[in-house]
Design a protein around this motif. Structure first.
Motif, PDB file in Angstrom:
ATOM      1  N   ALA A  26      43.345  38.401  41.200  1.00 23.21           N
ATOM      2  CA  ALA A  26      42.489  37.555  40.366  1.00 23.21           C
ATOM      3  C   ALA A  26      42.093  38.241  39.074  1.00 23.21           C
ATOM      4  N   GLY A  27      43.024  39.007  38.485  1.00 22.74           N
ATOM      5  CA  GLY A  27      42.811  39.504  37.141  1.00 22.74           C
ATOM      6  C   GLY A  27      43.105  38.404  36.138  1.00 22.74           C
ATOM      7  N   PRO A  28      43.135  38.724  34.832  1.00 20.45           N
ATOM      8  CA  PRO A  28      43.402  37.703  33.818  1.00 20.45           C
ATOM      9  C   PRO A  28      44.715  36.956  34.062  1.00 20.45           C
ATOM     10  N   VAL A  29      45.734  37.669  34.557  1.00 24.01           N
ATOM     11  CA  VAL A  29      47.028  37.034  34.794  1.00 24.01           C
ATOM     12  C   VAL A  29      46.936  36.047  35.947  1.00 24.01           C
ATOM     13  N   GLY A  30      46.420  36.499  37.079  1.00 28.55           N
ATOM     14  CA  GLY A  30      46.278  35.608  38.226  1.00 28.55           C
ATOM     15  C   GLY A  30      45.384  34.420  37.930  1.00 28.55           C
ATOM     16  N   GLU A  31      44.305  34.653  37.200  1.00 34.54           N
ATOM     17  CA  GLU A  31      43.410  33.554  36.836  1.00 34.54           C
ATOM     18  C   GLU A  31      44.148  32.502  36.006  1.00 34.54           C
ATOM     19  N   ASN A  32      45.002  32.959  35.085  1.00 32.63           N
ATOM     20  CA  ASN A  32      45.717  32.004  34.236  1.00 32.63           C
ATOM     21  C   ASN A  32      46.798  31.244  34.998  1.00 32.63           C
ATOM     22  N   VAL A  33      47.490  31.906  35.922  1.00 31.58           N
ATOM     23  CA  VAL A  33      48.435  31.182  36.769  1.00 31.58           C
ATOM     24  C   VAL A  33      47.695  30.106  37.562  1.00 31.58           C
ATOM     25  N   ALA A  34      46.582  30.504  38.170  1.00 34.39           N
ATOM     26  CA  ALA A  34      45.807  29.558  38.970  1.00 34.39           C
ATOM     27  C   ALA A  34      45.270  28.420  38.113  1.00 34.39           C
ATOM     28  N   ASP A  35      44.815  28.711  36.923  1.00 31.38           N
ATOM     29  CA  ASP A  35      44.282  27.697  36.029  1.00 31.38           C
ATOM     30  C   ASP A  35      45.353  26.676  35.653  1.00 31.38           C
ATOM     31  N   ARG A  36      46.565  27.184  35.317  1.00 33.91           N
ATOM     32  CA  ARG A  36      47.644  26.274  34.916  1.00 33.91           C
ATOM     33  C   ARG A  36      48.114  25.406  36.090  1.00 33.91           C
ATOM     34  N   SER A  37      48.219  25.994  37.272  1.00 34.21           N
ATOM     35  CA  SER A  37      48.677  25.198  38.414  1.00 34.21           C
ATOM     36  C   SER A  37      47.611  24.184  38.829  1.00 34.21           C
ATOM     37  N   ARG A  38      46.358  24.602  38.777  1.00 35.91           N
ATOM     38  CA  ARG A  38      45.283  23.660  39.151  1.00 35.91           C
ATOM     39  C   ARG A  38      45.165  22.536  38.125  1.00 35.91           C
ATOM     40  N   ALA A  39      45.323  22.868  36.838  1.00 41.85           N
ATOM     41  CA  ALA A  39      45.259  21.844  35.793  1.00 41.85           C
ATOM     42  C   ALA A  39      46.377  20.817  35.949  1.00 41.85           C
ATOM     43  N   ALA A  40      47.478  21.245  36.573  1.00 39.73           N
ATOM     44  CA  ALA A  40      48.589  20.331  36.819  1.00 39.73           C
ATOM     45  C   ALA A  40      48.392  19.503  38.087  1.00 39.73           C
ATOM     46  N   GLY A  41      47.236  19.675  38.721  1.00 36.03           N
ATOM     47  CA  GLY A  41      46.936  18.870  39.896  1.00 36.03           C
ATOM     48  C   GLY A  41      47.344  19.496  41.213  1.00 36.03           C
ATOM     49  N   LEU A  42      47.744  20.774  41.204  1.00 37.10           N
ATOM     50  CA  LEU A  42      48.166  21.454  42.423  1.00 37.10           C
ATOM     51  C   LEU A  42      46.975  22.177  43.055  1.00 37.10           C
ATOM     52  N   SER A  43      46.810  22.030  44.347  1.00 40.26           N
ATOM     53  CA  SER A  43      45.752  22.770  45.037  1.00 40.26           C
ATOM     54  C   SER A  43      46.097  24.258  45.008  1.00 40.26           C
ATOM     55  N   THR A  44      45.095  25.080  44.684  1.00 41.68           N
ATOM     56  CA  THR A  44      45.366  26.494  44.409  1.00 41.68           C
ATOM     57  C   THR A  44      44.283  27.368  45.009  1.00 41.68           C
ATOM     58  N   VAL A  45      44.715  28.475  45.601  1.00 42.19           N
ATOM     59  CA  VAL A  45      43.796  29.487  46.107  1.00 42.19           C
ATOM     60  C   VAL A  45      44.201  30.830  45.515  1.00 42.19           C
ATOM     61  N   ILE A  46      43.208  31.646  45.211  1.00 44.16           N
ATOM     62  CA  ILE A  46      43.456  32.964  44.643  1.00 44.16           C
ATOM     63  C   ILE A  46      42.841  34.013  45.559  1.00 44.16           C
ATOM     64  N   VAL A  47      43.578  35.116  45.756  1.00 41.20           N
ATOM     65  CA  VAL A  47      43.162  36.174  46.674  1.00 41.20           C
ATOM     66  C   VAL A  47      42.849  37.425  45.858  1.00 41.20           C
ATOM     67  N   GLU A  48      41.707  38.056  46.112  1.00 39.52           N
ATOM     68  CA  GLU A  48      41.334  39.255  45.354  1.00 39.52           C
ATOM     69  C   GLU A  48      40.672  40.278  46.276  1.00 39.52           C
ATOM     70  N   SER A  49      41.142  41.521  46.180  1.00 40.41           N
ATOM     71  CA  SER A  49      40.610  42.591  47.028  1.00 40.41           C
ATOM     72  C   SER A  49      39.473  43.347  46.361  1.00 40.41           C
ATOM     73  N   GLU A  50      39.318  43.190  45.042  1.00 42.18           N
ATOM     74  CA  GLU A  50      38.253  43.913  44.339  1.00 42.18           C
ATOM     75  C   GLU A  50      37.373  42.917  43.581  1.00 42.18           C
ATOM     76  N   LEU A  51      37.283  43.059  42.251  1.00 38.98           N
ATOM     77  CA  LEU A  51      36.444  42.186  41.451  1.00 38.98           C
ATOM     78  C   LEU A  51      37.282  41.106  40.779  1.00 38.98           C
ATOM     79  N   VAL A  52      36.807  39.888  40.827  1.00 30.78           N
ATOM     80  CA  VAL A  52      37.458  38.799  40.110  1.00 30.78           C
ATOM     81  C   VAL A  52      37.321  39.072  38.610  1.00 30.78           C
ATOM     82  N   GLY A  53      38.438  39.078  37.928  1.00 35.02           N
ATOM     83  CA  GLY A  53      38.470  39.482  36.532  1.00 35.02           C
ATOM     84  C   GLY A  53      39.398  40.652  36.315  1.00 35.02           C
ATOM     85  N   GLY A  54      39.596  41.455  37.364  1.00 35.82           N
ATOM     86  CA  GLY A  54      40.648  42.463  37.363  1.00 35.82           C
ATOM     87  C   GLY A  54      40.419  43.684  36.494  1.00 35.82           C
TER      88      GLY A  54
END
Length: 483
Positions: free
Chosen positions: A16-44
């Motif tokens: 869930a760094g900037p890259v993962g957040e942007n992938v998730a944002d683009r897929s969710r904006a396209a109407g796809l259900s999305t989950v993001i997994v992070e072991s440390e701090l969201v933001g990366g």
């Protein structure tokens, strides 16, 4: 979520760094259900231990140096920087290492978050071990995106654990200024942290195995940085490395260092800035036929080429195409669009300028090195061109001769170089070194990415008196060279 239940989403993103957040944002904006997994701090890494905190340390140092050199201002700049105030500013920039705001953004975008260590568990499957000791099992209908980035690559020094070295993380998050800091490395992290901590009062020694600093930029730019580091009081040892290093223990607890050339040093902290390694050693690659710990090769839509089915994506630093946050976010936008298109059963637009094809991370990669002076570069260097056997025309100009440079420093030291393809008459590389040059970089990136002909650039008139006038001077120099 129970340990046995499988929770199915259209897209699962690991990291869930900037890259993962942007992938998730683009897929969710396209109407796809999305989950993001992070072991440390969201933001990366970028938010808490890299881009943002490092610039928060560097900006006061660079501003102080520029002000101290300017007539009418230098006399008012007395005493050292307030290091405590700078560190508090760094803490605010890093949100005090609290990711609440980032989590709130995920909630607002309707992206689910699972905290814990995510591992692939076969095709389209991810198992997450949570901090509480539980297990969450995820399945993806369409795609899993690995966005785990990189970590510091440490050299094989004996007794490394007992040495307790700094990596880039400790260098950007340290709570106090060390009296003596030794740095092993010659790249961006090494020179930026040497600049920052010297400006905050540390005695800094920089040890470079290479014959010069910043081996991936133009030599003239690296030399300007090396000269300014020396003037600031940084001791440089180039062409050597650390032979042995150990902590003394006891009240002093200093690091005693012996270099390959026999030089002996003592430091309170040792920063190892010797490169990056992919964070793929424990993410379950073996369950899909890949080798743990390796970089992940991808196509131009960022699907992993060694895995069939076009369901596994590797986006950002982990694919090694361009280890920069802005390039990773660019890749994420393309990967997200590709995932959405495939989910709808659409053919991908993978032409050179297509919506589902990454090119900017191969042909026009911009980067700023925030040192004194700044270095801003995009595209090829002269060494890149020579290695590739490409013929280029090299055009140089001293930035200090441009009227706008005097507004930064009457004794301005800086240099600009562009590389021009003589057949196509387009710019293929640009490097600027000097105060205030970072803001020149996007115009160079547009010129290279857009393949703007030199004849058209003549009609892009720079404002006077600004440093951007360097574009006119470079074009004039090129014209005169060809007469």
């Amino acid at each position: 979520m129970s340990d046995k239940e499988i929770h199915t989403y259209d897209v699962v993103v690991i990291g869930a760094g900037p890259v993962g957040e942007n992938v998730a944002d683009r897929s969710r904006a396209a109407g796809l259900s999305t989950v993001i997994v992070e072991s440390e701090l969201v933001g990366g890494e970028c938010s808490y231990w890299a881009c943002e905190p490092s610039k928060a340390l560097l900006r006061p140092v660079l501003l102080y140096g520029e002000a101290a050199r300017f007539p009418g201002v230098g006399g008012a700049v007395t005493g050292p920087l307030d290091a405590d105030a700078v560190l508090k500013h760094r803490d605010r920039t890093s949100a005090d290492w609290n990711d609440r705001d980032q989590v709130d953004w995920l909630d607002s975008a309707c992206i689910d978050l699972v905290r814990g260590h995510g591992r692939l568990d076969g095709p389209r499957r991810v198992t997450v071990h949570t901090p509480e000791g539980g297990i969450v099992r995820l399945a993806a209908r369409h795609a899993v995106a690995v966005c785990t980035g990189t970590s510091a690559a440490l050299p094989p020094l004996p007794g490394l654990d007992a040495l307790r070295p700094w990596t880039s993380r400790e260098a950007t998050s340290a709570r106090e200024v060390p009296d003596r800091l030794a740095i092993l490395g010659a790249g961006v992290v090494a020179v930026e942290m040497a600049t920052a901590w010297r400006g905050l009062g540390a005695q800094v020694t920089l040890i470079a195995r290479e014959s010069r600093l910043l081996g991936r930029v133009e030599a003239f730019a690296a030399d300007l940085v090396a000269d300014r580091l020396r003037e600031a009081g940084v001791t440089l040892h180039v062409g050597t490395t650390i032979e042995t290093a150990e902590r003394a223990g006891g009240p002093d607890d200093a690091v005693h260092i012996t270099l390959a050339d026999g030089t002996r040093l003592v430091a309170d902290e040792l920063l190892l800035a010797t490169g990056r390694a992919p964070r793929t050693e424990d993410i379950g690659l073996e369950t899909v036929g890949l080798t743990p710990g390796e970089w992940l090769g991808v196509d131009d839509a960022y699907a992993v080429t060694a895995v069939d089915g076009e369901w596994l994506y590797a986006v950002g630093d982990v694919n090694r195409r361009a280890l920069l946050t802005h390039q990773g976010k660019y890749q994420a936008r393309i990967a997200g669009a590709a995932i959405a298109a495939r989910a709808r059963g659409l053919a991908l637009d993978t032409g050179r300028w297509g919506a589902h094809a990454g090119t900017a991370d191969l042909e026009a990669v911009p980067q700023v090195v925030f040192t004194d002076p700044e270095i801003a570069a995009v595209g090829l260097t002269t060494e890149d061109a020579a290695r590739a056997g490409r013929t280029v025309d090299v055009v140089d100009y001293e930035i200090g001769r441009v009227a706008g440079a005097i507004q930064h420093d009457p004794g301005y030291r800086g240099h600009a170089r562009v590389l021009i393809d003589p057949e196509r008459r387009v710019i293929v590389g640009a490097t600027f070194a000097g105060a205030g040059v970072a803001e020149l970089l996007h115009s160079a990136t547009v010129a290279i990415a857009g393949e703007v002909p030199i004849d058209r650039l003549w009609h892009a008139v720079p404002s006077f008196p600004t440093i951007s006038e360097i574009w006119l001077r470079l074009l004039e120099t090129y014209r005169d060279q060809r007469v």
